[in-house]
Design a protein around this motif. Structure first.
Motif, PDB file in Angstrom:
ATOM      1  N   LEU A 169      -6.236   4.342   1.174  1.00 36.56           N
ATOM      2  CA  LEU A 169      -7.181   3.758   2.135  1.00 36.56           C
ATOM      3  C   LEU A 169      -8.444   3.300   1.423  1.00 36.56           C
ATOM      4  N   TYR A 170      -8.910   4.089   0.454  1.00 34.24           N
ATOM      5  CA  TYR A 170     -10.084   3.681  -0.308  1.00 34.24           C
ATOM      6  C   TYR A 170      -9.822   2.351  -1.032  1.00 34.24           C
ATOM      7  N   GLY A 171      -8.616   2.221  -1.588  1.00 36.10           N
ATOM      8  CA  GLY A 171      -8.272   0.982  -2.263  1.00 36.10           C
ATOM      9  C   GLY A 171      -8.244  -0.206  -1.316  1.00 36.10           C
ATOM     10  N   ALA A 172      -7.767   0.021  -0.092  1.00 38.19           N
ATOM     11  CA  ALA A 172      -7.755  -1.050   0.908  1.00 38.19           C
ATOM     12  C   ALA A 172      -9.180  -1.481   1.246  1.00 38.19           C
ATOM     13  N   PHE A 173     -10.076  -0.517   1.414  1.00 37.18           N
ATOM     14  CA  PHE A 173     -11.470  -0.865   1.696  1.00 37.18           C
ATOM     15  C   PHE A 173     -12.111  -1.605   0.515  1.00 37.18           C
ATOM     16  N   GLU A 174     -11.734  -1.233  -0.702  1.00 38.14           N
ATOM     17  CA  GLU A 174     -12.270  -1.938  -1.869  1.00 38.14           C
ATOM     18  C   GLU A 174     -11.838  -3.403  -1.849  1.00 38.14           C
ATOM     19  N   TYR A 175     -10.575  -3.642  -1.561  1.00 39.07           N
ATOM     20  CA  TYR A 175     -10.080  -5.023  -1.494  1.00 39.07           C
ATOM     21  C   TYR A 175     -10.801  -5.799  -0.384  1.00 39.07           C
ATOM     22  N   LEU A 176     -10.962  -5.177   0.767  1.00 45.36           N
ATOM     23  CA  LEU A 176     -11.630  -5.851   1.880  1.00 45.36           C
ATOM     24  C   LEU A 176     -13.103  -6.117   1.576  1.00 45.36           C
ATOM     25  N   SER A 177     -13.746  -5.215   0.865  1.00 44.79           N
ATOM     26  CA  SER A 177     -15.132  -5.433   0.477  1.00 44.79           C
ATOM     27  C   SER A 177     -15.250  -6.666  -0.409  1.00 44.79           C
TER      28      SER A 177
ATOM     29  N   VAL B  48       0.849  -1.189   0.000  1.00 44.19           N
ATOM     30  CA  VAL B  48       0.000   0.000   0.000  1.00 44.19           C
ATOM     31  C   VAL B  48       0.880   1.232   0.000  1.00 44.19           C
ATOM     32  N   GLY B  49       0.642   2.139  -0.921  1.00 46.76           N
ATOM     33  CA  GLY B  49       1.431   3.368  -0.970  1.00 46.76           C
ATOM     34  C   GLY B  49       0.882   4.340  -1.986  1.00 46.76           C
ATOM     35  N   THR B  50       1.572   5.451  -2.150  1.00 46.53           N
ATOM     36  CA  THR B  50       1.208   6.442  -3.153  1.00 46.53           C
ATOM     37  C   THR B  50       2.087   6.250  -4.385  1.00 46.53           C
ATOM     38  N   VAL B  51       1.731   6.924  -5.453  1.00 45.97           N
ATOM     39  CA  VAL B  51       2.553   6.886  -6.669  1.00 45.97           C
ATOM     40  C   VAL B  51       3.979   7.296  -6.352  1.00 45.97           C
ATOM     41  N   ALA B  52       4.111   8.338  -5.542  1.00 46.06           N
ATOM     42  CA  ALA B  52       5.450   8.855  -5.225  1.00 46.06           C
ATOM     43  C   ALA B  52       6.261   7.856  -4.405  1.00 46.06           C
ATOM     44  N   THR B  53       5.668   7.278  -3.362  1.00 44.72           N
ATOM     45  CA  THR B  53       6.423   6.348  -2.519  1.00 44.72           C
ATOM     46  C   THR B  53       6.693   5.039  -3.240  1.00 44.72           C
ATOM     47  N   TYR B  54       5.790   4.635  -4.108  1.00 51.09           N
ATOM     48  CA  TYR B  54       5.994   3.420  -4.900  1.00 51.09           C
ATOM     49  C   TYR B  54       7.205   3.581  -5.812  1.00 51.09           C
TER      50      TYR B  54
ATOM     51  N   ILE C  65      -1.865  -1.785  -3.949  1.00 49.95           N
ATOM     52  CA  ILE C  65      -2.831  -0.690  -3.820  1.00 49.95           C
ATOM     53  C   ILE C  65      -2.054   0.620  -3.854  1.00 49.95           C
ATOM     54  N   ILE C  66      -2.190   1.355  -4.934  1.00 46.99           N
ATOM     55  CA  ILE C  66      -1.434   2.588  -5.136  1.00 46.99           C
ATOM     56  C   ILE C  66      -2.411   3.720  -5.437  1.00 46.99           C
ATOM     57  N   SER C  67      -2.100   4.899  -4.939  1.00 42.40           N
ATOM     58  CA  SER C  67      -2.997   6.037  -5.129  1.00 42.40           C
ATOM     59  C   SER C  67      -2.213   7.311  -5.378  1.00 42.40           C
ATOM     60  N   GLN C  68      -2.950   8.311  -5.825  1.00 42.69           N
ATOM     61  CA  GLN C  68      -2.344   9.627  -6.028  1.00 42.69           C
ATOM     62  C   GLN C  68      -2.062  10.293  -4.692  1.00 42.69           C
ATOM     63  N   ASN C  69      -2.918  10.031  -3.690  1.00 40.70           N
ATOM     64  CA  ASN C  69      -2.694  10.572  -2.357  1.00 40.70           C
ATOM     65  C   ASN C  69      -2.972   9.487  -1.319  1.00 40.70           C
ATOM     66  N   GLU C  70      -2.670   9.766  -0.074  1.00 39.77           N
ATOM     67  CA  GLU C  70      -2.790   8.735   0.957  1.00 39.77           C
ATOM     68  C   GLU C  70      -4.239   8.328   1.213  1.00 39.77           C
ATOM     69  N   ARG C  71      -5.137   9.271   1.072  1.00 37.13           N
ATOM     70  CA  ARG C  71      -6.551   8.950   1.289  1.00 37.13           C
ATOM     71  C   ARG C  71      -7.019   7.913   0.276  1.00 37.13           C
ATOM     72  N   GLY C  72      -6.600   8.064  -0.968  1.00 38.95           N
ATOM     73  CA  GLY C  72      -6.988   7.121  -2.008  1.00 38.95           C
ATOM     74  C   GLY C  72      -6.492   5.713  -1.724  1.00 38.95           C
TER      75      GLY C  72
ATOM     76  N   TRP D 238      -5.371   2.579  -7.632  1.00 35.87           N
ATOM     77  CA  TRP D 238      -5.168   1.411  -8.494  1.00 35.87           C
ATOM     78  C   TRP D 238      -5.109   0.183  -7.589  1.00 35.87           C
ATOM     79  N   LEU D 239      -5.982  -0.765  -7.855  1.00 38.92           N
ATOM     80  CA  LEU D 239      -5.987  -2.032  -7.130  1.00 38.92           C
ATOM     81  C   LEU D 239      -5.658  -3.144  -8.111  1.00 38.92           C
ATOM     82  N   ARG D 240      -4.546  -3.829  -7.828  1.00 40.81           N
ATOM     83  CA  ARG D 240      -4.147  -4.962  -8.668  1.00 40.81           C
ATOM     84  C   ARG D 240      -4.012  -6.192  -7.774  1.00 40.81           C
ATOM     85  N   VAL D 241      -4.816  -7.205  -8.087  1.00 42.63           N
ATOM     86  CA  VAL D 241      -4.745  -8.477  -7.380  1.00 42.63           C
ATOM     87  C   VAL D 241      -4.289  -9.533  -8.379  1.00 42.63           C
ATOM     88  N   ASN D 242      -3.173 -10.160  -8.070  1.00 43.71           N
ATOM     89  CA  ASN D 242      -2.636 -11.217  -8.923  1.00 43.71           C
ATOM     90  C   ASN D 242      -2.183 -12.353  -8.017  1.00 43.71           C
TER      91      ASN D 242
END
Length: 860
Positions: free
Chosen positions: A139-147, A95-101, A130-137, A120-124
């Motif tokens: 978290l949204y990706g994490a919730f999507e995976y958990l859902s 889990v991270g942002t585009v910049a930290t990734y 789970i990568i996002s433009q900002n940190e909030r995104g 971006w959520l990629r499951v393989n």
């Protein structure tokens, strides 16, 4: 064996499993078959969060993923924040942002493909990224995976998800003293006694729920704002709220009282162009940002319903909005300026007066005068969260202004969460509506997202009334509206029923029969409610002058609020045409204006919104007269509400006991109150028009025994002030106090409670019946009732709905207090003696209306 269901027995349940505190974030263990399937899959064995701090949404994402996987799969995963340990991604959740990734050396991503908050959520297999433009995104990706895994979905996915609009806010209407306007779920979780509460645990939990459906900001106080929110103590308290919500990426904003410089600052003016006022607001804004660096901005209600505003000084609404916008600009804040501005002292005798015209009249000429960080917040319809309205024409009239749509999650006019009403299908009628600006496609959802008129800001504001109730909204099923609101604000093209099914699986489990049943009754609920309250665009015929809960079509006219029907003995409906009426139809673009101008082309469902017609006017679709449609629709809607009970009862044992009984209680109440609505509305228009129901139902209740016709002792008939609110216009109330017998020493004991008895000999053929007791549960007491057949106990209940339901209760015998309780499957023989005993308490006189002796399967 006699049926023995009653309010006294509702606290008894087989087992207490869940209370709803986790909403749809239960992370319940998967059923055995799915868990066994999951155990055969290659799944992640570690969680790595990149460059996160303790209060970071990415840190929160790591914790949430660990908790969710533990709950759903029973697997304990370590969370690491050390980039060095993340070298092997083949079996990790990263889990991270585009910049930290990119800085961690995992490759570069195209940052331009991410909108703010997008992920971006990629499951393989066992690798999840789970990568996002900002940190909030992230978290949204994490919730999507958990859902997904909570619903048993372990399939590979490569998903880039961006929000449709940047503004996805909720508005709380909480007051500083702790009450909540239009709140049906207990006191505020934010405020008490004029201050921010000390324990903000619930606030953090609420932020978690909001983040899981991608809501990114909250206005924590009522739009009818108290200026003392801006004192030094409360600003520090607001800072604590922001601290509690920040780990979930939920920013905090507040509503303002426009007169605060005068009321709080002592300036003796609140003129938005006065230099001292400008300085005061600038300084106050700077003070807020010093304590809350990520403060979201302001919500403003001005010059509406008695609230102060710029018109006092002959300034424009744009002058007011821009005052706050300039103060916020250096900090990146937003002004949400409500378009809910109207005169609530209209003259109902003026045929041209129309509250619906107000928004366009106030704001159209100001288009282009608002600064870029101002967003005009527009209610979805021109009036006020009615059961059906046309899309507000203001969306089409201010193309040079940022706009957001205001939707109401709280059920102010839709049954106060005591009626099941799944609202997203209503919202979709507005969001998907094409306003045809300049004869080009102009969907409301495209306008508020900024696409149609090329605006950078816009989006959604949802009015929600979360309170201290353990299940947040007072009703488990009402939570589906909050869930779907967030999801639709992210992507308004989503299907309402699919969202409902996701929510059901997350809330009640994966049993397909539960999913199908909840889907069936919820998807039928809005249409049913519209049918048994108000249809053909007449609005919800509730008590506009009182609690907005029960029926009262009589007071929809002859008041200053402008929610009128213009009903008389021969005609009904608002004439909003340009040719003869208020001119409202002309506020729409040309194609729609022409459609709404003509009674021949106006859709039937909005006929009475736009046209004043006779009761005998025939509808295009069915050929029925308006009055017969009213009768048929109200009976059909009430009948549909009865089916909710039996459908839910079939799920006994498939939903945990506590929540099952809680939902069942409300559905039974709704079934009874739907009949109250049906009888009140049909009776009113039948009495007003004198036109009989072709089916012979209205005014005829062959299965009822009217209380006033029974043999009465201690009870006395009373005419109900609003005649249609009681069957046969009459109820009975206890009037005699019972004195206890003299004691052995000769002294008299104190008087007992006032008591009444109503007795009837049943004349129904031998058989099994449902016995429905119509009564009035008013505020200010807890009357006791007992029903007996041949002196054998049948049913016992208490008039204590105010202890179980969330709506504002009435002190009168009216459509708010009228209700029913039913004993089902009762063996009856002709000649049986039915006796009802009522014990009054306080203001509650154990009022009875009727008893309906119903053959099984018959709707009264």
């Amino acid at each position: 064996m006699r049926a023995c269901w009653g309010l006294l027995l509702l606290s008894v349940s087989i087992a207490t499993a869940e209370n709803g505190s986790n909403g749809w974030l239960r992370y319940a263990p998967l059923p055995d078959n799915l868990r066994q399937h999951a155990s055969s899959l290659a799944l992640p064995s570690a969680i790595v969060t990149l460059n996160s701090t303790e209060a970071s949404p990415i840190q929160t994402a790591g914790k949430e993923l660990a908790a969710g996987i533990q709950g759903v799969l029973g697997r304990s995963l370590q969370v690491s924040h050390d980039i060095a340990t993340a070298s092997d991604l083949s079996s990790s959740i990263l889990v991270g942002t585009v910049a930290t990734y990119s800085s961690a050396g995992y490759g570069s991503l195209n940052a331009s493909s991410f909108a703010a908050d997008g992920f971006w959520l990629r499951v393989n297999g066992s690798s999840v990224t789970i990568i996002s433009q900002n940190e909030r995104g992230a978290l949204y990706g994490a919730f999507e995976y958990l859902s997904r895994i909570s619903q048993g979905d372990f399939s590979d996915v490569d998903l880039l998800s961006n929000p449709d609009a940047p503004i996805r806010w909720v508005n709380q209407w909480d007051n500083l003293e702790g009450t909540i306007e239009r709140g049906y779920a207990g006191p505020s979780i934010f405020f008490s006694n004029g201050l921010i509460v000390q324990d903000l645990t619930r606030v953090s939990q609420y932020a978690r729920l909001l983040a899981s459906v991608r809501v990114n900001a909250i206005v924590v106080n009522n739009v009818n704002a108290n200026p003392s929110l801006l004192n030094e103590t409360n600003i520090e308290g607001l800072g604590r709220i922001a601290d509690a919500m920040r780990p979930y990426g939920v920013q905090v904003g507040i509503s303002l009282n426009f007169a605060s410089p005068d009321l709080l600052g002592g300036l003796k003016t609140f003129d938005p162009l006065e230099s001292s006022v400008i300085t005061w607001w600038t300084d106050k804004t700077d003070e807020l940002y010093k304590r809350i660096p990520d403060f979201a901005g302001y919500l403003v209600k001005a010059n509406s319903e008695g609230q102060p505003g710029p018109l006092t000084y002959n300034r424009t609404l744009a002058d007011a909005a821009n005052l706050f916008a300039r103060a916020l600009q250096p900090h990146g804040g937003i002004v949400m300026f409500r378009a809910f501005v109207y005169d609530h002292h209209l003259d109902p005798a003026n045929w041209k007066a129309d509250r619906a015209n107000a928004a366009v009249e106030f704001f159209k000429e100001l288009d282009g005068q608002f600064l870029d960080n101002v967003v005009v917040q527009i209610k979805y319809g021109p009036i006020d969260f009615q059961v059906r309205e046309p899309a507000s024409p203001l969306f089409a009239n201010i193309p040079n202004t940022n706009t957001a749509i205001e939707l109401q999650i709280t059920q102010e006019y839709l049954g106060h969460q005591d009626h099941l009403v799944y609202i997203p299908p209503l919202w979709k009628t507005i969001l998907d509506f094409d306003l045809r600006v300049d004869s080009k496609p102009s969907l409301v959802r495209d306008i508020v997202a900024g696409r149609r008129f090329n605006k950078k800001l816009g989006g959604y504001a949802g009015v929600v009334n979360v309170g201290t109730s353990i299940n947040w909204l007072g009703s488990h099923t009402a939570m589906s509206n909050l869930y779907a609101y967030g999801q639709l604000a992210w992507d308004p093209t989503q299907d309402s029923q699919e969202l409902l099914q996701d929510w059901t699986r997350l809330t009640f489990g994966l049993d397909q029969s539960v999913v199908e049943t909840v889907s069936k009754i919820s998807m039928a609920s809005w249409a049913a409610y519209e049918n048994y309250t108000g249809n053909l665009g007449i609005q919800t015929l509730t008590d506009i002058l009182y609690t907005h809960f029960g029926p009262n079509p009589a007071n929809m006219d002859n008041n200053g609020w402008g929610q009128w029907t213009h009903a008389d003995r021969t005609t009904i409906g608002m004439d909003r045409t340009v040719s003869n009426g208020t001119g409202f139809a002309g506020q729409y673009p040309a194609e729609l204006a022409a459609m709404y101008e003509s009674v021949e082309t106006t859709p039937d469902e909005l006929l009475l919104w736009f046209h004043h017609v006779s009761y005998t006017h025939r509808l295009r679709a069915s050929g029925k007269t308006v009055i017969q449609h009213f009768y048929d629709a109200h009976y059909a809607g009430a009948e549909t509400a009865q089916t909710f009970v039996s459908a839910w009862e079939a799920l006994r044992g498939k939903v945990d006991a506590e929540r099952f009984e809680h939902v069942l209680f409300r559905l039974k109440f709704q079934a009874g109150h739907a009949i109250v609505w049906r009888d009140a509305v049909c009776g009113f228009y039948h009495n007003l028009s004198g036109i009989p129901d072709e089916a012979g139902r209205v005014g005829h209740h062959p299965y009822r025994i009217e209380a006033e016709s029974m043999a009465l002792s201690g009870y006395s008939p009373v005419a109900v002030a609003l005649a249609e609110m009681a069957s046969n216009s009459t109820a009975v109330v206890v009037v005699v106090a019972v004195t206890a017998p003299t004691s052995s020493n000769g002294s008299s004991s104190s008087s007992g409670p006032a008591k009444g008895e109503a007795v009837a000999v049943l004349d129904s053929p031998d058989g099994v019946y449902d016995l429905a007791f119509g009564y009035f549960d008013v505020a200010g007491g807890r009357a006791h009732y007992g029903a007996f057949i041949n002196d054998e106990p049948l049913l016992e209940w208490i008039g204590d709905l105010e202890d179980h339901l969330g709506h504002e209760f009435s002190t009168k015998l009216d459509g708010h207090s009228a209700t029913r309780v039913t004993a089902r499957g009762v063996p009856v023989q002709r000649g049986d003696v039915l006796k009802i005993i009522g014990l009054a308490d306080g203001n509650e006189a154990a009022a009875l209306d009727y008893v309906a002796v119903l053959p099984e399967g018959v709707v009264d």
